[in-house]
Design a protein around this motif. Structure first.
Motif, PDB file in Angstrom:
ATOM      1  N   TRP A  45      42.909  37.473  42.150  1.00 23.02           N
ATOM      2  CA  TRP A  45      41.857  36.679  43.159  1.00 23.02           C
ATOM      3  C   TRP A  45      42.684  35.391  42.321  1.00 23.02           C
ATOM      4  O   TRP A  45      41.807  34.644  41.777  1.00 23.02           O
ATOM      5  N   ILE A  46      42.718  34.154  43.714  1.00 23.14           N
ATOM      6  CA  ILE A  46      43.265  32.952  43.257  1.00 23.14           C
ATOM      7  C   ILE A  46      42.983  32.024  43.900  1.00 23.14           C
ATOM      8  O   ILE A  46      42.480  33.104  45.614  1.00 23.14           O
ATOM      9  N   ARG A  47      42.079  30.458  43.671  1.00 26.15           N
ATOM     10  CA  ARG A  47      41.753  29.919  45.212  1.00 26.15           C
ATOM     11  C   ARG A  47      42.370  29.076  45.350  1.00 26.15           C
ATOM     12  O   ARG A  47      42.980  28.361  43.748  1.00 26.15           O
ATOM     13  N   GLN A  48      42.453  28.143  46.322  1.00 22.63           N
ATOM     14  CA  GLN A  48      43.191  26.300  46.072  1.00 22.63           C
ATOM     15  C   GLN A  48      42.065  25.624  46.838  1.00 22.63           C
ATOM     16  O   GLN A  48      41.770  25.620  48.177  1.00 22.63           O
ATOM     17  N   PRO A  49      40.875  25.058  46.323  1.00 23.01           N
ATOM     18  CA  PRO A  49      40.592  23.724  46.897  1.00 23.01           C
ATOM     19  C   PRO A  49      40.767  22.321  47.604  1.00 23.01           C
ATOM     20  O   PRO A  49      42.121  22.490  47.400  1.00 23.01           O
ATOM     21  N   GLU A  65      43.726  28.439  41.301  1.00 22.68           N
ATOM     22  CA  GLU A  65      42.891  28.292  40.451  1.00 22.68           C
ATOM     23  C   GLU A  65      42.066  29.271  40.312  1.00 22.68           C
ATOM     24  O   GLU A  65      42.566  30.353  40.872  1.00 22.68           O
ATOM     25  N   TRP A  66      43.289  30.657  38.941  1.00 24.28           N
ATOM     26  CA  TRP A  66      42.606  31.592  38.899  1.00 24.28           C
ATOM     27  C   TRP A  66      41.004  32.466  38.912  1.00 24.28           C
ATOM     28  O   TRP A  66      40.464  31.716  38.012  1.00 24.28           O
ATOM     29  N   MET A  67      40.905  33.101  39.331  1.00 23.46           N
ATOM     30  CA  MET A  67      39.813  33.821  39.373  1.00 23.46           C
ATOM     31  C   MET A  67      39.119  35.206  38.432  1.00 23.46           C
ATOM     32  O   MET A  67      37.792  34.393  37.933  1.00 23.46           O
ATOM     33  N   GLY A  68      39.786  35.912  38.433  1.00 22.64           N
ATOM     34  CA  GLY A  68      39.931  37.092  37.921  1.00 22.64           C
ATOM     35  C   GLY A  68      41.074  38.147  38.631  1.00 22.64           C
ATOM     36  O   GLY A  68      41.288  37.717  39.579  1.00 22.64           O
ATOM     37  N   VAL A  69      40.974  39.795  37.923  1.00 18.76           N
ATOM     38  CA  VAL A  69      41.901  39.922  38.314  1.00 18.76           C
ATOM     39  C   VAL A  69      40.889  41.827  37.584  1.00 18.76           C
ATOM     40  O   VAL A  69      40.094  41.481  36.976  1.00 18.76           O
ATOM     41  N   GLY A  73      41.071  49.980  36.597  1.00 17.71           N
ATOM     42  CA  GLY A  73      39.710  49.828  37.218  1.00 17.71           C
ATOM     43  C   GLY A  73      38.869  48.114  35.998  1.00 17.71           C
ATOM     44  O   GLY A  73      37.607  47.440  36.282  1.00 17.71           O
ATOM     45  N   SER A  74      39.351  48.217  34.696  1.00 18.92           N
ATOM     46  CA  SER A  74      38.865  47.069  33.543  1.00 18.92           C
ATOM     47  C   SER A  74      39.253  45.472  34.404  1.00 18.92           C
ATOM     48  O   SER A  74      39.612  45.258  35.724  1.00 18.92           O
ATOM     49  N   THR A  75      38.693  44.428  34.151  1.00 23.75           N
ATOM     50  CA  THR A  75      38.435  43.579  34.955  1.00 23.75           C
ATOM     51  C   THR A  75      37.950  42.347  34.285  1.00 23.75           C
ATOM     52  O   THR A  75      37.392  42.483  32.766  1.00 23.75           O
ATOM     53  N   ASP A  76      38.729  41.502  34.309  1.00 24.65           N
ATOM     54  CA  ASP A  76      38.470  40.356  33.641  1.00 24.65           C
ATOM     55  C   ASP A  76      38.260  38.635  34.777  1.00 24.65           C
ATOM     56  O   ASP A  76      38.686  38.715  35.606  1.00 24.65           O
ATOM     57  N   TYR A  77      38.196  37.682  34.352  1.00 22.16           N
ATOM     58  CA  TYR A  77      37.158  36.961  34.896  1.00 22.16           C
ATOM     59  C   TYR A  77      37.578  34.998  34.068  1.00 22.16           C
ATOM     60  O   TYR A  77      37.215  35.278  32.658  1.00 22.16           O
ATOM     61  N   SER A  78      38.014  34.411  34.654  1.00 22.83           N
ATOM     62  CA  SER A  78      37.598  33.103  34.117  1.00 22.83           C
ATOM     63  C   SER A  78      36.654  32.557  33.541  1.00 22.83           C
ATOM     64  O   SER A  78      35.347  32.775  34.922  1.00 22.83           O
TER      65      SER A  78
END
Length: 118
Positions: free
Chosen positions: A38-42, A48-52, A57-62
């Motif tokens: 997930w990536i977002r752009q204000p 801005e990278w948010m997480g993967v 199924g493992s995750t990592d976050y900003s």
């Protein structure tokens, strides 16, 4: 070719939880060659990278969003989802889901604008 499509509410009230789903077609989210971001752009700002979420199924976050962010998946529907808690107007952005290969986003959804406002 993999296609990604974001879905979810376009308007969220402050302090509530933003929830988005990405539906993937043309490829499996359990394919070990890829991960899903997930990536977002204000408005007026950069990406801005948010997480993967990885194929296993493992995750990592900003680090800056880790306390408010969760990414999950439904392999039966080939979907992955984003939850962002306690949103403020600063979370207003276009949110993208992407497929990542070798740490680089290679396929993108069209993006969905989420506005945080009362």
């Amino acid at each position: 070719q993999v296609q990604l499509q974001e879905s979810g509410p376009g308007l969220v009230k402050p302090s509530q939880t933003l929830s988005l789903t990405c539906t993937v077609s043309g490829g499996s989210i359990t394919n070990s060659n890829y991960a899903w971001n997930w990536i977002r752009q204000p408005p007026g700002k950069g990406l801005e990278w948010m997480g993967v979420i990885a194929a296993d199924g493992s995750t990592d976050y900003s680090p800056s969003l880790k306390s408010r962010t969760s990414i999950s998946r439904d392999t039966s529907k080939n979907q992955f989802s984003l939850q962002l808690r306690s949103v403020t107007p600063e979370d207003t952005a276009v949110y993208y889901c992407t497929k990542q290969s070798y740490r680089v986003p290679v396929d993108w959804g069209q993006g969905t604008l989420v506005t945080v406002s009362s």
